[in-house]
Design an enzyme around this catalytic site. Structure first.
Site, PDB file in Angstrom:
ATOM      1  N   THR A1488       0.817  -1.212   0.000  1.00 37.05           N
ATOM      2  CA  THR A1488       0.000   0.000   0.000  1.00 37.05           C
ATOM      3  C   THR A1488       0.848   1.259   0.000  1.00 37.05           C
ATOM      4  OG1 THR A1488      -0.138  -0.146   2.410  1.00 37.05           O
ATOM      5  CG2 THR A1488      -1.940  -1.099   1.136  1.00 37.05           C
ATOM      6  N   CYS A1489       2.101   1.156   0.443  1.00 38.73           N
ATOM      7  CA  CYS A1489       2.957   2.345   0.452  1.00 38.73           C
ATOM      8  C   CYS A1489       3.249   2.822  -0.957  1.00 38.73           C
ATOM      9  CB  CYS A1489       4.263   2.065   1.182  1.00 38.73           C
ATOM     10  SG  CYS A1489       5.242   0.749   0.438  1.00 38.73           S
TER      11      CYS A1489
END
Length: 1522
Positions: A1488-1489
């Protein structure tokens, strides 16, 4: 961070779900492992696994990423390279390279150790390595085919050596390594050896391109390129790109052999490979650009067809801007000297492709305003026009023909269809580019192209080309420019059009103001001389670099020649006079040329309207005059509704805009409210006229908003505003952040540039002394800061008795707070030195001091509007005794008194600004010494407090009228007959801006206005049915009020490095954005908000669009955010709200963004942080908190809560009313409710500041509260339609009662005749408790019942409890929390809908085309892969809840940022997940980063959908190793 399946308690995370960890970042500079395994164990990894290794390698972590780092720990381990490079050890290694007859084992060990040493060393650590000794044996071993393992390690050692010591490439090439490496690629025996050869050649080619070319490297790396994986193919093409950097002139035969392969690569699925191949071809074309023969040869390989295909197929979405523009430049180079290229481009319909680029390009994102010397080669607009310049040669009037130009003209003559299609596409597009707000350079280029098209076109062809655009209005606008070259080209175009189509353009040129503009030019005595003088005056601001005579020149021109203009002295006057006398002199004796019948009729109507307004002022009670005035207004509006028959020139020149403003302001336009006016009569006249005007504008004879008179008038006003350009963009040239000594506002160093100022006492001033020193003034300094510096130095002892006692006290206060002032200036530097205008209040939470101290410190920098500040409907007044200190000095520059509300920098800019369209602040601007004249302030005779008393009295009077007119944000402007800003009222644009503001307010609040009209109609009996009170509005979309031209200008101004660094906007920007924010797009205001409120675009989601100036931004942000590091906070998922309280208490005022890390989880960075804001948003919606209306309802309405445990608010969340006498309800303490609203305010503000997305559905009325707008009954309908509708009907019944009582003498009988829907009000059995809240008693008498007599009191109390006293404590708590982060009034640039987008992002559906455009496929997948097509189809088919779950799974938030999928940064990327077992058994995982989805290659779409749904539903709630 990586999110996999949902982990059960006690489970260990699977090995295939790894976290983004710093341990994966190896400190070696090569992509290959530093400690290679023995060759016998070494295997080449399959292409499928590339995405797994993509995160390894050296990490560029010198600065913060745009989306947060994946891990907080930096690499701290590794070898100490200096310890590994001892001379003894090296001698041993070198000795082992010699064949000792051991069968190669010693050589293998020595090579392994050498590779290990080199992989961890850089040049500064091994500077004493004997390269001349090491290279020969390595080259020899690389050529030895007897031992492939030794050969592989020898080539790897050469690769590492080049990487560690780039200068060693020359030695390696000199000792014969290149033929060896190329030979291994031309006769491949071992794939891993060939791959290592590619790596080695790429390193060598960086420093030795010519040697590589001569050794046949290009042919070697491209011959068998298809046999290698994508990563090696990229390396191979990078090698060719390196070689092509420096191509010798005699290399054509070598290059031509590789052209088919390079051209074929342009159609590859790997976009990085395509980009590099395009770079190669661009460099090749640049090398061959002077040879027609070689260029023709290039064209034979279909380079034009494939390049054009890339450009046409929206390649700019995948290619970088540099490559995309480079491909256009490639076509330009080919068309310059190749007739084959010109013919081919015309045959391929190049004009259609170029038109799409010109029309689709955002001028504000393409540096269209840069000065000529700063035109970047990657500018798409400029590159397009350079190509057009080569396709349509200059006509024989201006340029001497050469052989190529004659041949190009012959092509146009022989193929008229080429020119016809070209003119149909390019001419309208060029007009659109200029109308969007282009600078003088682009403007000149466009009109020159139009000139050429007109010259070569036949009359019929020309007529068809211009029929889709208003060329006459376009040319009239160009004649208002001041650049001589633009004027000449425009006049030449006018002459061509009159020569070829005199019957068509004679009337059109008169109607659109072309003749009027030519007359204006001729009225100047000597046009060229005045323009020359004008340029000399502006030399301080604009450093002329290249004359536009050389605009199409492709070569660099010496500075001495660049300043030589080819235009004659009187050429404009002579040409203009010739055109006027030749083509527009007919009938001039009988009528004024340039005045049409329509214009004359409009002028007559305006004259009658103005006279009637003046007549009504003299006869206030004359109803006949008012009726006549209404008839005249209707006649004027009918004239406007005639459609396209009225030109923009006629509309502007007639004065109709000023006449309408004069009518609406009751004849007080530009005059304000005089102190001797009969205020009630004045207000009633304004209200009556506004109601008449609004009823006319909102009348809708058709079925759509386009047919409304409001829309017709709006369109004409927008066209007029675009035609009047009085707001210049001011760019800085050569600006760099550097430490500078400053005297004002405080002595010390600043990173801002400084102005050199000399203060000169006015000759008539005898009470002050001289001060002749030159001082440095920081550009953020206000005149108050200048006065604080200067006053003690120029005030003499003999004059101290003249000072007021308050001044002495203030001087002492300033002396005692000098350190505080210095701290304040330091604060301004840290906060990016925002230029504070009258609507901007400094953030008191940013400085560690009490509010009283801070107000004292900033009182000098807060600007006032003579004690009055109007911010979107709120009129704030301050008396002289309590407001900011009166100035003691006034300053003037060149005889003009300067405005204290400006900064000194803005005042100097205003002095320099003229009608020049492109101003550049260069070195001469900073080196100039500006002479400021000072004198004592002369007391003003006018008493401004009388005007403020009028404003206060008007508010009291308006309250008595029943409708809250003063609550409408635009009404103060109408009442005071001026805009709430200090834009010059004399400019023609001012009248247009005033009317636009009135129309925008009328449109936005049309529901309230029409509802009030319906209530009045019910009151006087015109309607009898309560159902007729319902209003169905057809309002004009808000986007129609946006000016694309002003938006483009603001975008460009915000990219200027000086503005980014200091906030030094030209004064008109802050004034206009505050007074008329609707003129600018949401995106532009969004950026402006971040820049002025936080001093940076750092948290702006679309900062990726600013890559053009990334270097400048990075410099600025290193300076501005040096101390604003991220703060990490550990969060317990089981106690989200408690953690949020602690987080906001500790870090709400922190300037840097917050990052979240969950306890007992590995994830940190953007993904977990986004999920935290989502989770805490949901916590605030839980049942039982007593915060929202739908919570704690009575038993009858409790079912609306549902079984989910969350409050269900179909119309949005709105605060639950709490009585001031109630401390608890339903087990909830009111004090806890206040604490939660305080926390909510902090959280909302921090989310906006950090650019995070909340998932909380506030009601529209709550957003209006955030925008500090007062609410009404209409707003109650927005969150509780049933209650709002009933209250409105009760209010209408009350109005009917009041009307009947005023008309009837027997008022006692009136109530008995009134019923609510055929039922007596008494029979409704209503008591004085708040509907839905039995514990909220409205009056002290608990048994009091509602009747027709007290119905008005009941309605008033219910409305007050619902949107007034019942929620004001909660709202105050929310605002208090919000203001701890940044001022809430900074949001007033936005509307309610825009504020929701800013806070909660987008929630639009995703269609296949949008998904295809904005999702990137990489590392094993392409956009054409079957699995990619299946994924896009699956996402498109998702229901709303599934789509939200998917977005939260991938990004951490269930909603997209403002701008949708295109604004997601980093871009959503899908890669192939390498599975150790059956792919159908594996699950997708994410990082998700980085918005990174790792998708296994499923065998079918059904299996993929099943696994994806399982992952996004079960994988929520934690971050695991992946």
């Amino acid at each position: 961070m990586d999110r996999g399946r949902k982990r059960e308690a006690g489970d260990e995370p699977p090995a295939d779900k790894r976290a983004c960890s710093s341990s994966e970042y190896r400190p070696c500079s090569s992509a290959t492992s530093s400690s290679p395994p023995p060759p016998s164990q070494q295997q080449h990894p399959p292409a499928d696994s590339e995405m797994e290794s993509s995160s390894s390698g050296r990490s560029d972590r010198g600065g913060d990423s745009g989306y947060g780092s994946c891990d907080s720990d930096d690499f701290a381990g590794g070898y100490d390279s200096r310890c590994l490079v001892g001379k003894g050890r090296l001698q041993k290694v070198l000795g082992g390279l010699v064949d000792d007859g051991s069968g190669g084992s010693a050589q293998l060990a020595a090579l392994t150790e050498l590779c290990e040493v080199l992989s961890f060393c850089m040049e500064d650590a091994i500077g004493y390595l004997p390269v001349e000794t090491v290279v020969p044996p390595l080259v020899k071993l690389a050529a030895d085919e007897s031992n492939p393992d030794v050969m592989l390690l020898a080539i790897r050692a050469l690769t590492y050596l080049c990487d560690a010591m780039p200068r060693s490439a020359e030695t390696i090439a000199r000792h014969g390594a290149l033929p060896v490496l190329c030979g291994r690629l031309l006769a491949i025996e071992y794939l891993d050896v060939a791959e290592q050869c590619h790596q080695a050649l790429e390193k060598i080619s960086r420093k030795q391109p010519v040697a590589c070319l001569q050794a046949g490297t290009i042919n070697a790396v491209l011959t068998y390129i298809d046999f290698f994986s994508n990563s090696i193919q990229r390396v191979a093409v990078s090698t060719v790109a390196n070689v092509c950097k420096k191509l010798p002139p005699d290399c054509s035969s070598i290059i031509m052999e590789s052209l088919p392969t390079l051209c074929a690569l342009l159609q590859n699925d790997d976009w990085k490979l395509v980009e590099t191949a395009a770079t190669c071809l661009i460099r090749v074309a640049d090398c061959f650009s002077h040879s027609s023969k070689l260029l023709d040869e290039l064209c034979k390989h279909e380079i034009i067809q494939k390049s054009l295909q890339l450009i046409a197929n929206d390649g700019h979405r995948s290619l970088s801007q540099a490559t995309y523009s480079g491909l256009i430049s490639l076509l330009t180079k080919l068309a310059t000297n190749s007739l084959v290229a010109v013919q081919t481009l015309f045959e391929l319909n190049i004009s259609r492709v170029l038109r799409r680029i010109l029309v689709g390009s955002d001028m504000s994102h393409d540096s269209a305003y840069v000065s000529v010397e700063d035109v970047v080669q990657t500018n798409q607009i400029c590159e397009v026009f350079k190509l057009v310049n080569q396709l349509i040669p200059a006509d024989a009037r201006n340029v001497q023909d050469n052989q190529i130009m004659q041949a190009k003209k012959k092509i146009l003559v022989d193929h008229p269809n080429f020119l016809h299609q070209f003119s149909m596409d390019i001419l309208p597009a060029s007009v659109q580019v200029v109308n969007s707000g282009a600078n003088t350079y682009v403007c000149y280029v466009c009109v020159s192209i139009i000139n050429r098209i007109a010259y070569f076109s036949t009359p019929d062809m020309l007529l068809e080309s211009v029929k889709s655009t208003n060329i006459s209005s376009f040319l009239a606008g160009l004649l208002s420019r001041k650049d001589l070259h633009v004027l000449i080209s425009t006049l030449e175009t006018i002459e061509i059009l009159m020569q070829k189509l005199p019957g068509v353009f004679l009337i059109s040129f008169i109607k659109e103001g072309v003749v009027y503009a030519i007359d204006a030019l001729l009225m100047q005595d000597k046009c060229s001389e005045s323009a020359s003088e004008h340029s000399d005056d502006q030399m301080v601001v604009r450093e002329i670099s290249r004359c536009l005579c050389y605009a199409f020149s492709s070569s660099k021109i010496p500075s001495s020649e660049a300043r030589t203009c080819k235009l004659g002295k009187d050429i404009i006057h002579n040409l203009g006079k010739h055109i006027r006398n030749t083509y527009f002199d007919h009938g001039a004796e009988n009528s004024e040329m340039g005045v049409t019948e329509t214009l004359q009729n409009l002028k007559n109507l305006c004259r009658v309207l103005n006279d009637s307004v003046e007549g009504c002022l003299n006869n206030v009670d004359d109803l006949q005059n008012e009726e006549n005035l209404t008839q005249i207004l209707e006649q004027v509006m009918r004239e406007l509704s005639l459609g396209e028959s009225m030109s923009t020139f006629e509309f502007v020149e007639s004065g109709i805009v000023r006449s309408l403003a004069h009518y609406l302001s009751n004849g007080k336009y530009h005059m304000g409210i005089p102190h001797d006016v009969d205020l009630p009569s004045h207000i009633l006249a304004i209200l009556k006229r506004f109601q008449i005007f609004s009823s006319i504008c909102l009348s809708n004879p058709g079925q759509s908003w386009e047919s409304m008179l409001l829309a017709v008038l709006l369109k004409k006003l927008q066209n007029a505003l675009s035609s009047l350009d009085y707001f210049p963009v001011i760019l800085s040239h050569g600006f760099k952040l550097r430490s500078t000594y400053t005297d004002i506002p405080a002595r010390g160093c600043t990173m801002n540039p400084c102005l050199k100022v000399r203060f000169v006492r006015e000759k008539e001033e005898s009470d002050l002394s001289d001060y002749n020193n030159v001082v440095n003034v920081d550009i953020s300094s206000s005149f108050d800061a200048v006065e604080r510096y200067l006053w003690p130095k120029v005030s003499e002892n003999k004059n101290r008795h003249l000072k007021e006692p308050a001044d002495n006290h203030i001087i002492k206060l300033q002396d005692t707070t000098s350190g505080l002032s210095h701290s304040l200036e330091k604060y301004h530097i840290e906060a990016h030195t925002k230029i504070i205008d009258e609507s901007h209040i400094p953030n008191s939470s940013e400085v560690n001091r009490s509010p009283e101290e801070f107000i004292t410190a900033v009182s000098s920098t807060k600007q006032t509007m003579s004690g009055k500040e109007v911010v979107e409907g709120r009129t704030i007044t301050s008396s002289p005794s309590t407001g900011s200190v009166k100035p003691k000095l006034t300053f003037s520059l060149r005889g003009k008194q300067l405005d204290w509300s400006r900064t000194l920098y803005q005042a100097v800019l205003e002095d320099q600004i003229s009608s020049e369209f492109d101003m550049v602040v260069g070195s001469k601007f900073w080196s100039e010494v500006y002479k400021l004249t000072y004198r004592r302030v002369v007391e003003e005779k006018a008493n401004n407090s009388q005007i403020f008393d009028c404003v206060s009295q008007s508010n009291v009077f308006l309250n008595k009228l029943g409708f809250s007119w003063q609550k409408l944000p635009f009404f103060p402007s109408l009442l005071q007959a001026e805009l709430p800003c200090k834009i010059d009222k004399l400019i023609p644009s001012y009248d247009i801006l005033f009317m636009l503001k009135i129309l925008e307010g009328l449109n936005r609040f049309s529901l309230e206005l029409l509802t009030d009209e319906r209530v009045k109609a019910f009151a006087d009996g015109r309607i009898d049915n309560f159902d007729d009170l319902k209003v169905v509005i057809c309002s004009v979309p808000q986007v129609e009020f946006m000016s694309s031209k002003l938006t483009d200008k603001l975008e460009q101004q915000m990219r200027d490095p000086l503005v980014l660094s200091t906030g030094g906007f030209p004064p008109w920007f802050s004034q206009l954005v505050t007074a008329c924010p609707f003129l600018f797009s949401f995106e532009a205001r969004w950026k402006y908000f971040y820049l002025t409120t936080f001093g940076s675009l750092r948290n702006h989601h679309n900062s990726r669009q600013h890559t053009n100036s990334s270097s400048t931004n990075s410099i600025n942000e290193r300076h501005l955010y040096a101390s604003s590091s991220r703060k990490k906070f550990k969060v317990d998922r089981n106690n989200i709200l408690e953690c949020a309280v602690k987080m906001m208490e500790s870090h709400a005022q922190n300037k840097g963004p917050l990052e979240v890390e969950y306890t007992e989880e590995v994830g940190t960075g953007l993904g977990p942080t986004m999920e935290f804001y989502t989770l805490v948003s949901h916590e605030f919606q839980r049942v039982g908190f007593g915060m929202w209306r739908e919570d704690l309802y009575n038993e009858e309405r409790h079912s609306t809560i549902g079984d989910s445990g969350f409050v269900l608010a179909p119309f949005g969340l709105f605060p639950r009313p709490w009585s001031t006498t109630t401390g608890a309800s339903g087990g909830v303490e009111f004090s806890e409710v206040i604490k939660k609203f305080l926390l909510l305010g902090k959280l909302v503000a921090k989310a906006i500041k950090d650019g995070r997305i909340l998932d909380i559905p506030f009601s529209r009325a709550f957003y209006k509260i955030m925008l500090e707008q007062e609410l009404s009954i209409c707003d109650i309908q927005s969150f509780d339609p049933e209650l709002g509708r009933t209250l409105l009907e009760f209010q209408a019944l009350v109005s009917r009662k009041q009307f009947l009582e005023s008309a009837s003498e027997e008022s006692n009988e009136v109530p008995s005749k009134l019923h609510y829907r055929n039922i007596s009000v008494n029979d409704l059995c209503l008591d004085f408790t708040l509907p839905g809240y039995s514990d909220y008693v409205l009056v002290s008498e608990s048994t009091k019942m509602v009747s027709i007599v007290n119905l008005e009191e009941y309605v008033s109390l219910v409305v007050d409890a619902t949107i007034g006293s019942g929620i004001f404590r909660q709202i105050d708590a929310f605002k208090s929390g919000f203001n701890e982060v940044f001022p809430l009034n900074a949001l007033q640039f936005f509307t309610e809908d825009e504020l929701e987008r800013l806070l909660c992002g987008e929630q639009d559906t995703l269609n296949f085309t949008e998904l295809m455009d904005h999702i990137k496929f990489d590392h094993g997948y392409t956009a054409r892969s079957p699995i990619a097509i299946s994924l896009l189809e699956t996402i498109e088919e998702f229901e709303c809840d599934q789509r939200r779950a998917f977005l939260q799974f991938v990004t951490g938030a269930p909603r997209l940022p403002p701008g949708g999928l295109a604004a997601l940064d980093p871009k959503l990327t899908v890669v192939r997940k390498h599975c150790s077992c059956d792919a159908d058994m594996d699950l997708p995982s994410v990082m998700t980063c980085a918005n990174y989805l790792k998708l296994p290659p499923y065998s079918s779409k059904e299996i993929m959908r099943q696994k994806l749904l399982y992952a996004i539903t079960e994988g929520q709630g934690s971050f695991h190793l992946s």
